[in-house]
Design an enzyme around this catalytic site. Structure first.
Site, PDB file in Angstrom:
ATOM      1  N   ARG A 141       0.855  -1.178   0.000  1.00 20.88           N
ATOM      2  CA  ARG A 141       0.000   0.000   0.000  1.00 20.88           C
ATOM      3  C   ARG A 141       0.893   1.231   0.000  1.00 20.88           C
ATOM      4  O   ARG A 141       1.699   1.415   0.914  1.00 20.88           O
ATOM      5  CB  ARG A 141      -0.871  -0.052   1.252  1.00 20.88           C
ATOM      6  CG  ARG A 141      -2.040   0.844   1.208  1.00 20.88           C
ATOM      7  CD  ARG A 141      -2.927   0.611   2.398  1.00 20.88           C
ATOM      8  NE  ARG A 141      -2.319   1.026   3.653  1.00 20.88           N
ATOM      9  CZ  ARG A 141      -3.005   1.379   4.726  1.00 20.88           C
ATOM     10  NH1 ARG A 141      -4.313   1.333   4.699  1.00 20.88           N
ATOM     11  NH2 ARG A 141      -2.410   1.748   5.818  1.00 20.88           N
ATOM     12  N   THR A 168      -0.692   7.614  -1.054  1.00 22.77           N
ATOM     13  CA  THR A 168      -2.009   7.540  -1.707  1.00 22.77           C
ATOM     14  C   THR A 168      -2.906   6.493  -1.063  1.00 22.77           C
ATOM     15  O   THR A 168      -4.120   6.496  -1.289  1.00 22.77           O
ATOM     16  CB  THR A 168      -1.841   7.163  -3.193  1.00 22.77           C
ATOM     17  OG1 THR A 168      -1.289   5.829  -3.235  1.00 22.77           O
ATOM     18  CG2 THR A 168      -0.909   8.102  -3.923  1.00 22.77           C
ATOM     19  N   ASP A 219       1.164  -2.435  12.253  1.00 26.52           N
ATOM     20  CA  ASP A 219       1.509  -2.911  10.906  1.00 26.52           C
ATOM     21  C   ASP A 219       1.756  -4.423  10.971  1.00 26.52           C
ATOM     22  O   ASP A 219       2.737  -4.890  11.558  1.00 26.52           O
ATOM     23  CB  ASP A 219       2.762  -2.179  10.421  1.00 26.52           C
ATOM     24  CG  ASP A 219       3.069  -2.511   8.960  1.00 26.52           C
ATOM     25  OD1 ASP A 219       3.129  -1.580   8.152  1.00 26.52           O
ATOM     26  OD2 ASP A 219       3.240  -3.713   8.643  1.00 26.52           O
ATOM     27  N   ASP A 236       5.166  -5.757   9.503  1.00 29.20           N
ATOM     28  CA  ASP A 236       6.309  -5.436  10.368  1.00 29.20           C
ATOM     29  C   ASP A 236       6.314  -6.307  11.623  1.00 29.20           C
ATOM     30  O   ASP A 236       7.366  -6.781  12.053  1.00 29.20           O
ATOM     31  CB  ASP A 236       6.269  -3.954  10.771  1.00 29.20           C
ATOM     32  CG  ASP A 236       6.779  -3.042   9.668  1.00 29.20           C
ATOM     33  OD1 ASP A 236       7.409  -3.556   8.716  1.00 29.20           O
ATOM     34  OD2 ASP A 236       6.537  -1.820   9.743  1.00 29.20           O
TER      35      ASP A 236
HETATM   36  C1  PRP Z   1      -1.007  -4.217   4.691  1.00 31.59           C
HETATM   37  C2  PRP Z   1      -1.919  -5.421   4.883  1.00 31.59           C
HETATM   38  C3  PRP Z   1      -2.803  -5.354   3.679  1.00 31.59           C
HETATM   39  C4  PRP Z   1      -2.956  -3.853   3.467  1.00 31.59           C
HETATM   40  C5  PRP Z   1      -4.282  -3.437   4.028  1.00 31.59           C
HETATM   41  O1  PRP Z   1      -0.017  -4.500   3.792  1.00 31.59           O
HETATM   42  O2  PRP Z   1      -1.229  -6.623   5.016  1.00 31.59           O
HETATM   43  O3  PRP Z   1      -2.257  -5.952   2.529  1.00 31.59           O
HETATM   44  O4  PRP Z   1      -1.908  -3.222   4.214  1.00 31.59           O
HETATM   45  O5  PRP Z   1      -4.544  -2.119   3.719  1.00 31.59           O
HETATM   46  P1  PRP Z   1      -5.689  -1.669   2.726  1.00 31.59           P
HETATM   47  O6  PRP Z   1      -6.913  -2.490   3.071  1.00 31.59           O
HETATM   48  O7  PRP Z   1      -5.875  -0.226   3.037  1.00 31.59           O
HETATM   49  O8  PRP Z   1      -5.228  -1.891   1.331  1.00 31.59           O
HETATM   50  P2  PRP Z   1       1.155  -3.444   3.448  1.00 31.59           P
HETATM   51  O9  PRP Z   1       0.764  -2.615   2.292  1.00 31.59           O
HETATM   52  O10 PRP Z   1       1.547  -2.719   4.703  1.00 31.59           O
HETATM   53  O11 PRP Z   1       2.319  -4.377   2.945  1.00 31.59           O
HETATM   54  P3  PRP Z   1       3.167  -5.494   3.728  1.00 31.59           P
HETATM   55  O12 PRP Z   1       2.245  -6.674   3.977  1.00 31.59           O
HETATM   56  O13 PRP Z   1       4.247  -5.805   2.784  1.00 31.59           O
HETATM   57  O14 PRP Z   1       3.659  -4.889   5.033  1.00 31.59           O
HETATM   58  N1  URA Z   2      -2.048  -2.448   7.220  1.00 27.07           N
HETATM   59  C1  URA Z   2      -1.655  -2.903   8.445  1.00 27.07           C
HETATM   60  O1  URA Z   2      -0.748  -3.735   8.549  1.00 27.07           O
HETATM   61  N2  URA Z   2      -2.283  -2.410   9.534  1.00 27.07           N
HETATM   62  C2  URA Z   2      -3.279  -1.517   9.449  1.00 27.07           C
HETATM   63  O2  URA Z   2      -3.833  -1.116  10.502  1.00 27.07           O
HETATM   64  C3  URA Z   2      -3.666  -1.069   8.173  1.00 27.07           C
HETATM   65  C4  URA Z   2      -3.036  -1.549   7.076  1.00 27.07           C
END
Ligand code: PRP
Ligand code: URA
Length: 210
Positions: A105, A109, A201, A204
């Site tokens: 994400r 944006t 997160d 993370d």
């Molecule tokens: C997080 C999570 C989802 C997304 C959710 O991933 O695991 O994929 O955010 O957010 P949304 O519903 O607003 O799209 P992230 O983009 O942080 O990537 P990562 O799993 O690599 O940390």
């Molecule tokens: N992605 C995450 O990992 N946590 C949140 O709360 C939202 C998006």
């Protein structure tokens, strides 16, 4: 008609609370995500078709014994955080194939950016279970589901651990044919698109990055 399944099982609620706790270590966090996915797999697979077979017990023969018909399943975690849910699900459906969709994400944006995709060759014949612990704005999960539909996949379920109301509504509006399974529905999103109270997160916390 969109279907939304919220899990109220006490074991699931207890583990979700441990997952939220900021003092939960990376090791514990990983174990909890795995255990929750295993518990949720039980309900996600509730509609798997059965067939009757003949079996000899030590005392009789029965022709009404039920076994799984062998419906093919594919798990598709959204990278990265969805990876944490794969092993728990596989412990219940060990023959499932696993595809991967890489999305992150954009922090400014909040829109999903695709960077990787590798799916099983016969995925269109399979029931596909998309995995991502967090459903925040719904942008990532909705895009991943659309991506699969664009490849001809019709039978899709989505499984997450924590959903914001905004994300749940978005996925159900964009994809009313896709049942959503969720362990907890939270209050709201904050200004940065994080789920409140959420767990921070997920990627993370799962991988120990920051
Ligand atoms: C997080 C999570 C989802 C997304 C959710 O991933 O695991 O994929 O955010 O957010 P949304 O519903 O607003 O799209 P992230 O983009 O942080 O990537 P990562 O799993 O690599 O940390
Ligand atoms: N992605 C995450 O990992 N946590 C949140 O709360 C939202 C998006």
């Amino acid at each position: 008609m969109a279907q939304f399944f919220l899990f109220d099982h006490p074991l699931i609620q207890h583990k979700i609370s441990m997952l939220r706790d900021k003092n939960t270590s990376t090791k514990e966090f990983r174990e909890l995500v795995q255990e929750l996915s295993m518990l949720m797999a039980y309900e996600v697979t509730r509609d798997l078709p059965l067939k009757e077979v003949t079996i000899e017990t030590p005392v009789a023969t029965t022709s009404t014994a039920k076994v799984l018909e062998g419906k093919k399943i594919a798990l598709v975690p959204i990278l990265r955080a969805g990876l944490g849910m794969v092993d728990g699900m596989l412990s219940i459906v060990p023959n499932a194939k696993v595809g991967h969709i890489g999305l992150y994400r954009d922090p400014n944006t909040l829109k999903p950016v695709e960077y990787y995709c590798k799916l099983p060759e016969d995925i269109v014949e399979r029931e596909v279970v998309v995995l991502d612990p967090m459903l925040a704005t719904g942008g990532s999960s909705s895009a991943a589901i659309q991506f699969l539909k664009d490849r001809g996949i019709k039978n899709i379920k989505f499984v997450c651990l924590i959903a914001a109301p905004e994300g749940a509504e978005r996925v159900m509006k964009d994809h009313p044919d896709v049942p959503v399974f969720c362990a907890a529905k939270d209050e709201k999103l904050n200004d940065h698109g994080y789920i409140i109270p959420g767990l921070g997160d997920a990627g993370d916390r799962l991988f120990g990055t920051n």
